[in-house]
Design an enzyme around this catalytic site. Structure first.
Site, PDB file in Angstrom:
ATOM      1  N   LYS A  22      44.704  24.827  62.234  1.00  0.00           N
ATOM      2  CA  LYS A  22      46.413  25.561  62.054  1.00  0.00           C
ATOM      3  C   LYS A  22      46.641  25.482  60.271  1.00  0.00           C
ATOM      4  O   LYS A  22      45.780  24.859  59.718  1.00  0.00           O
ATOM      5  CB  LYS A  22      47.198  24.243  62.918  1.00  0.00           C
ATOM      6  CG  LYS A  22      48.323  24.887  63.201  1.00  0.00           C
ATOM      7  CD  LYS A  22      48.734  25.293  64.330  1.00  0.00           C
ATOM      8  CE  LYS A  22      49.832  26.008  64.110  1.00  0.00           C
ATOM      9  NZ  LYS A  22      50.448  27.000  65.234  1.00  0.00           N
ATOM     10  N   ASP A  60      52.970  31.898  63.730  1.00  0.00           N
ATOM     11  CA  ASP A  60      53.379  30.419  64.742  1.00  0.00           C
ATOM     12  C   ASP A  60      54.775  31.052  63.811  1.00  0.00           C
ATOM     13  O   ASP A  60      55.200  32.150  63.408  1.00  0.00           O
ATOM     14  CB  ASP A  60      52.598  29.207  64.415  1.00  0.00           C
ATOM     15  CG  ASP A  60      53.405  28.400  64.540  1.00  0.00           C
ATOM     16  OD1 ASP A  60      52.896  27.887  65.907  1.00  0.00           O
ATOM     17  OD2 ASP A  60      54.270  28.071  64.039  1.00  0.00           O
TER      18      ASP A  60
HETATM   19  P1  NAP Z   1      59.490  32.693  66.384  1.00  0.00           P
HETATM   20  O1  NAP Z   1      59.054  33.435  65.952  1.00  0.00           O
HETATM   21  O2  NAP Z   1      59.859  31.981  64.582  1.00  0.00           O
HETATM   22  O3  NAP Z   1      60.818  31.388  66.908  1.00  0.00           O
HETATM   23  C1  NAP Z   1      61.206  30.238  66.078  1.00  0.00           C
HETATM   24  C2  NAP Z   1      62.293  30.050  67.152  1.00  0.00           C
HETATM   25  O4  NAP Z   1      62.517  28.321  66.699  1.00  0.00           O
HETATM   26  C3  NAP Z   1      63.617  31.008  65.874  1.00  0.00           C
HETATM   27  O5  NAP Z   1      64.594  30.889  67.134  1.00  0.00           O
HETATM   28  C4  NAP Z   1      64.361  29.542  65.404  1.00  0.00           C
HETATM   29  O6  NAP Z   1      65.811  29.801  64.721  1.00  0.00           O
HETATM   30  C5  NAP Z   1      63.892  28.395  66.407  1.00  0.00           C
HETATM   31  N1  NAP Z   1      63.971  27.437  65.087  1.00  0.00           N
HETATM   32  C6  NAP Z   1      62.846  26.982  64.344  1.00  0.00           C
HETATM   33  N2  NAP Z   1      63.322  25.480  64.357  1.00  0.00           N
HETATM   34  C7  NAP Z   1      64.435  25.035  64.170  1.00  0.00           C
HETATM   35  C8  NAP Z   1      65.242  24.230  64.301  1.00  0.00           C
HETATM   36  N3  NAP Z   1      65.187  22.796  63.439  1.00  0.00           N
HETATM   37  N4  NAP Z   1      65.963  23.664  64.803  1.00  0.00           N
HETATM   38  C9  NAP Z   1      66.234  25.014  65.806  1.00  0.00           C
HETATM   39  N5  NAP Z   1      65.926  25.812  66.324  1.00  0.00           N
HETATM   40  C10 NAP Z   1      64.570  26.061  65.065  1.00  0.00           C
HETATM   41  O7  NAP Z   1      58.774  31.108  66.508  1.00  0.00           O
HETATM   42  P2  NAP Z   1      57.564  30.862  68.089  1.00  0.00           P
HETATM   43  O8  NAP Z   1      56.554  31.524  67.601  1.00  0.00           O
HETATM   44  O9  NAP Z   1      58.214  31.342  69.001  1.00  0.00           O
HETATM   45  O10 NAP Z   1      57.137  29.487  67.896  1.00  0.00           O
HETATM   46  C11 NAP Z   1      58.138  28.708  68.296  1.00  0.00           C
HETATM   47  C12 NAP Z   1      57.466  27.481  69.055  1.00  0.00           C
HETATM   48  O11 NAP Z   1      56.434  27.369  69.840  1.00  0.00           O
HETATM   49  C13 NAP Z   1      56.459  26.676  67.920  1.00  0.00           C
HETATM   50  O12 NAP Z   1      56.191  25.325  68.452  1.00  0.00           O
HETATM   51  C14 NAP Z   1      55.196  27.109  67.898  1.00  0.00           C
HETATM   52  O13 NAP Z   1      54.316  26.273  67.315  1.00  0.00           O
HETATM   53  C15 NAP Z   1      54.806  27.207  68.987  1.00  0.00           C
HETATM   54  N6  NAP Z   1      54.064  28.442  70.169  1.00  0.00           N
HETATM   55  C16 NAP Z   1      53.882  29.586  69.321  1.00  0.00           C
HETATM   56  C17 NAP Z   1      53.037  30.390  69.728  1.00  0.00           C
HETATM   57  C18 NAP Z   1      52.712  31.543  69.317  1.00  0.00           C
HETATM   58  O14 NAP Z   1      52.269  32.745  69.902  1.00  0.00           O
HETATM   59  N7  NAP Z   1      53.588  32.642  69.078  1.00  0.00           N
HETATM   60  C19 NAP Z   1      51.879  29.457  70.335  1.00  0.00           C
HETATM   61  C20 NAP Z   1      51.792  28.384  70.868  1.00  0.00           C
HETATM   62  C21 NAP Z   1      52.877  27.751  70.102  1.00  0.00           C
HETATM   63  P3  NAP Z   1      65.528  30.071  63.269  1.00  0.00           P
HETATM   64  O15 NAP Z   1      65.466  30.949  62.850  1.00  0.00           O
HETATM   65  O16 NAP Z   1      66.866  30.264  63.156  1.00  0.00           O
HETATM   66  O17 NAP Z   1      64.908  28.939  62.228  1.00  0.00           O
END
Ligand code: NAP
Length: 445
Positions: free
Chosen positions: A126, A166
């Protein structure tokens, strides 16, 4: 915790001071491993746990770049190459101001077991930076990505380390990162990054895969218990990549998704979330949840409480770590929640998980439930290696098959260890034993 495990955990605490999320992730896995060590004393004799807890390599670097006002900015970049017993390091990059070494280590540790569960030949890693892309222009994001890759590229390679996205790293960032890699190396090595655009080496379904996979995993849990998404009320936290496609797939399965959030608050839309509008606001305009409410008559935004106060049958935390605490879990249970599946990594705190499990809520841990993203990244690598590109239907079918088999492996392992329905135990043991076997086989390296 068993004495042998406790000794290793004490070592982890001593070696990694102040890294709370990392300690939490290790502890959560260790809590499941007692029976495995009793059955396999060779793991203890060969210090397999100590080896699995110590990343193979941790890289920290300066990322200098110039903002739109000609001011020099300095960020800190990370890549933790955690474990390569099963294949090249594989795991996303996170750009968020909260990023530090402990967060990247927790995510890397989780990734090792998640990747093992997918059955694909990928190790775990990561990375990321404490850079905040929100409010930055495209030019600033591009210059940051180029500087980040100028240091990182020397550590990457199709057979070495293959990053993806991510939080804060989506298609735009992967494009800038890949462009800079190609420029420095003078090689069109598609297999060095996943999450690429469809016209330059990306895979159909990769964008949707984590959110789709989370819902498919939850659906498998429900099917086993004679339940389904049809007509159920659902809350999804976050409104990023994982959340948006979790909402879309849940709706496809007949659910009424009524709530989503970002860090500024959450929205309740009893008419059902308009996912096309949400995508326009989040993926195109890069707006906030309030922008959604401004265009939907019956939706409201709430900024002074938790999304988990909304009564629902199914809760899908898809935002970030530790976003669903004990009080939230108690409230969800009181309101009759039946299923919680983690789209994000470690969104539920340990005491929240305990509350949910004690109330017989079906709980799908992130390392199993959100593994569809990395699994589809591995499918993207397969397509790159064979210079092929598969149809949406074929790739989605592969994703569905993988999620089904992850579910079944977790359920069967939980049953084998005498705790049927405990998906946390099943995921931890099934993920661990495959990695541990490979670590043993490869000798002391
Ligand atoms: P993303 O597209 O950047 O979206 C993250 C979302 O979560 C945004 O709406 C953000 O809001 C919100 N957020 C972040 N920090 C926050 C907080 N402290 N309180 C409330 N809302 C918050 O990211 P993502 O890829 O969807 O990832 C989301 C989660 O899934 C993470 O835990 C990541 O590690 C996990 N994940 C992702 C993938 C992938 O393929 N992308 C795969 C496995 C797991 P703001 O814009 O206001 O910050």
């Amino acid at each position: 915790m068993e004495p042998d495990l406790n000794d290793v955990f004490t070592l982890v605490l001593r070696r990694n001071p102040g890294e709370g999320e990392f300690h939490q992730a290790v502890r959560e896995v260790f809590d499941s491993l007692g029976p495995v060590l009793r059955k396999n004393p060779e793991y203890t004799d060969a210090a397999v746990l100590e080896r699995i807890c110590e990343p193979e390599r941790q890289i920290i670097f300066r990322v200098p770049w110039v903002d739109d006002n000609s001011k020099v900015q300095i960020n800190r970049g990370f890549r933790v190459e955690y474990n390569s017993a099963l294949g090249p390091y594989k795991g996303g990059l996170r750009f968020h101001p909260s990023v530090n070494l402990g967060i990247i280590k927790f995510l890397g540790f989780e990734q090792v077991f998640k990747n093992s569960l997918t059955g694909m030949p990928v190790g775990g890693g990561k990375g990321g930076a404490d850079f905040d892309p929100r409010g930055r222009s495209d030019g600033e994001v591009m210059r940051f990505c180029q500087s980040f890759m100028t240091e990182l590229y020397r550590h990457l390679g199709e057979y070495t380390d293959v990053p993806a996205g991510d939080i804060g790293v989506g298609g735009r960032e992967i494009g800038y990162l890949f462009g800079q890699y190609k420029r420095i190396t003078n090689r069109y090595e598609s297999g060095v990054l996943t999450g690429k655009g469809l016209t330059w080496g990306g895979s159909l379904v990769r964008t949707e895969a984590t959110g789709f996979g989370t819902v498919l995993f939850a659906n498998e849990m429900m099917k086993r218990h004679g339940e389904s998404f049809d007509g159920r009320r659902v809350s999804v936290s976050g409104s990023g990549n994982v959340a948006i496609y979790a909402i879309e797939k849940a709706q496809e399965l007949g659910a009424n998704v009524i709530s989503f959030s970002d860090s500024s608050g959450y929205v309740v839309d009893e008419d059902g979330v308009d996912v096309a509008l949400l995508r326009q606001i989040k993926e195109v305009e890069r707006g906030r949840v309030a922008d959604y409410v401004a265009r939907r008559q019956n939706a409201r935004v709430i900024t002074d409480s938790s999304i988990w106060e909304v009564p629902v049958d199914i809760a899908l935390p898809c935002a970030t770590q530790n976003e669903l605490g004990q009080d939230d879990a108690v409230r969800l249970v009181k309101n009759g929640v039946r299923v919680v599946a983690e789209g994000a990594n470690m969104p539920a705190t340990p005491d929240a998980v305990q509350v949910l499990q004690e109330a017989d809520v079906l709980f799908g841990p992130g390392k199993a439930a959100n593994a569809g993203g990395v699994a589809t990244s591995a499918l993207e690598m397969q397509q790159n290696a064979s210079r092929d590109s598969w149809t949406f239907e074929h790739t989605e079918e592969r994703l569905a098959t993988i999620m089904r088999s992850i579910h079944d492996r977790c359920a069967e392992t939980a049953e084998e260890y005498g705790q049927p329905h405990n998906y946390v135990l099943g995921a931890n043991i099934a993920g661990f034993t495959k990695v541990a076997g490979a670590v043993l086989a490869l000798g002391v390296v």
